[in-house]
Design a protein around this motif. Structure first.
Motif, PDB file in Angstrom:
ATOM      1  N   LEU A   7       6.360   1.679  -8.612  1.00 43.43           N
ATOM      2  CA  LEU A   7       6.843   0.416  -9.141  1.00 43.43           C
ATOM      3  C   LEU A   7       5.868  -0.079 -10.199  1.00 43.43           C
ATOM      4  O   LEU A   7       4.696  -0.302  -9.913  1.00 43.43           O
ATOM      5  N   GLY A   8       6.351  -0.221 -11.433  1.00 45.39           N
ATOM      6  CA  GLY A   8       5.536  -0.810 -12.486  1.00 45.39           C
ATOM      7  C   GLY A   8       5.494  -2.313 -12.309  1.00 45.39           C
ATOM      8  O   GLY A   8       6.522  -2.931 -12.024  1.00 45.39           O
ATOM      9  N   VAL A   9       4.314  -2.900 -12.452  1.00 43.72           N
ATOM     10  CA  VAL A   9       4.151  -4.348 -12.255  1.00 43.72           C
ATOM     11  C   VAL A   9       3.473  -4.954 -13.480  1.00 43.72           C
ATOM     12  O   VAL A   9       2.685  -4.305 -14.155  1.00 43.72           O
ATOM     13  N   SER A  10       3.789  -6.214 -13.751  1.00 44.43           N
ATOM     14  CA  SER A  10       3.255  -6.870 -14.941  1.00 44.43           C
ATOM     15  C   SER A  10       1.840  -7.396 -14.734  1.00 44.43           C
ATOM     16  O   SER A  10       1.103  -7.560 -15.695  1.00 44.43           O
ATOM     17  N   ASP A  11       1.464  -7.678 -13.486  1.00 43.54           N
ATOM     18  CA  ASP A  11       0.113  -8.149 -13.164  1.00 43.54           C
ATOM     19  C   ASP A  11      -0.361  -7.376 -11.947  1.00 43.54           C
ATOM     20  O   ASP A  11      -0.037  -7.721 -10.807  1.00 43.54           O
ATOM     21  N   TYR A  12      -1.102  -6.313 -12.202  1.00 41.80           N
ATOM     22  CA  TYR A  12      -1.536  -5.389 -11.144  1.00 41.80           C
ATOM     23  C   TYR A  12      -2.267  -6.111 -10.014  1.00 41.80           C
ATOM     24  O   TYR A  12      -1.927  -5.945  -8.842  1.00 41.80           O
ATOM     25  N   ALA A  13      -3.245  -6.943 -10.357  1.00 40.53           N
ATOM     26  CA  ALA A  13      -4.040  -7.617  -9.328  1.00 40.53           C
ATOM     27  C   ALA A  13      -3.175  -8.551  -8.482  1.00 40.53           C
ATOM     28  O   ALA A  13      -3.291  -8.569  -7.253  1.00 40.53           O
ATOM     29  N   ALA A  14      -2.309  -9.316  -9.120  1.00 40.20           N
ATOM     30  CA  ALA A  14      -1.456 -10.255  -8.378  1.00 40.20           C
ATOM     31  C   ALA A  14      -0.468  -9.510  -7.485  1.00 40.20           C
ATOM     32  O   ALA A  14      -0.252  -9.893  -6.331  1.00 40.20           O
ATOM     33  N   SER A  15       0.129  -8.453  -8.009  1.00 42.68           N
ATOM     34  CA  SER A  15       1.095  -7.693  -7.210  1.00 42.68           C
ATOM     35  C   SER A  15       0.416  -6.974  -6.053  1.00 42.68           C
ATOM     36  O   SER A  15       0.936  -6.962  -4.935  1.00 42.68           O
ATOM     37  N   LYS A  16      -0.747  -6.391  -6.313  1.00 40.25           N
ATOM     38  CA  LYS A  16      -1.489  -5.727  -5.235  1.00 40.25           C
ATOM     39  C   LYS A  16      -1.817  -6.735  -4.135  1.00 40.25           C
ATOM     40  O   LYS A  16      -1.579  -6.474  -2.945  1.00 40.25           O
ATOM     41  N   ALA A  17      -2.330  -7.898  -4.501  1.00 40.48           N
ATOM     42  CA  ALA A  17      -2.680  -8.924  -3.512  1.00 40.48           C
ATOM     43  C   ALA A  17      -1.442  -9.377  -2.743  1.00 40.48           C
ATOM     44  O   ALA A  17      -1.485  -9.534  -1.514  1.00 40.48           O
ATOM     45  N   PHE A  18      -0.327  -9.588  -3.447  1.00 40.01           N
ATOM     46  CA  PHE A  18       0.905 -10.020  -2.789  1.00 40.01           C
ATOM     47  C   PHE A  18       1.373  -8.995  -1.764  1.00 40.01           C
ATOM     48  O   PHE A  18       1.611  -9.322  -0.595  1.00 40.01           O
ATOM     49  N   PHE A  19       1.532  -7.740  -2.182  1.00 32.55           N
ATOM     50  CA  PHE A  19       2.051  -6.725  -1.270  1.00 32.55           C
ATOM     51  C   PHE A  19       1.110  -6.471  -0.102  1.00 32.55           C
ATOM     52  O   PHE A  19       1.556  -6.305   1.039  1.00 32.55           O
TER      53      PHE A  19
END
Length: 122
Positions: A7-19
């Motif tokens: 899954l490509g994400v626009s904000d790696y750090a935010a998406s990693k923290a969320f998931f």
């Protein structure tokens, strides 16, 4: 059915923290990480890969299996605390089948993220 999803994400750090926060109640965490992104899943099995992208993908629906209904409830609370937006609180969805118990949140990139248990209550 699938081995893994990227899954490509626009904000790696935010998406990693969320998931990581949202899926922690399901026993899911970082399995691998490097310049290619982060692989998260149950111990020893990266099933969801996140990588930085500037592309704007269409929102996806990602459903994660929970062992029981309390795990679905914990996922929902954790996902909201991680910044997710409510898209359906924990509860039965009998339109799918009588024991379908799920919760839905919208993640940082607009993806519909679900935890679901298919078992009757214990």
């Amino acid at each position: 059915m699938f081995d893994h999803i990227g899954l490509g994400v626009s904000d790696y750090a935010a998406s990693k923290a969320f998931f990581l926060k949202a899926l922690q109640p399901l026993g899911i965490g970082v399995v691998m990480e490097g310049p290619y992104g982060v692989g998260i899943g149950p111990p020893g099995k990266p099933a969801l890969w996140l990588s930085q992208t500037s592309d704007k993908p269409a929102p996806l629906h990602l459903a994660f299996r929970a062992a029981d209904r309390p795990q679905v409830d914990a996922f929902y609370r954790a996902a909201l605390e991680a910044g997710g937006k409510d898209n359906g609180p924990p509860g039965l969805r009998p339109q799918y089948h009588p024991d379908y118990y799920g919760a839905f949140v919208i993640g940082p990139d607009g993806h519909n993220v679900e935890a679901v248990c298919h078992q009757p209550p214990r």
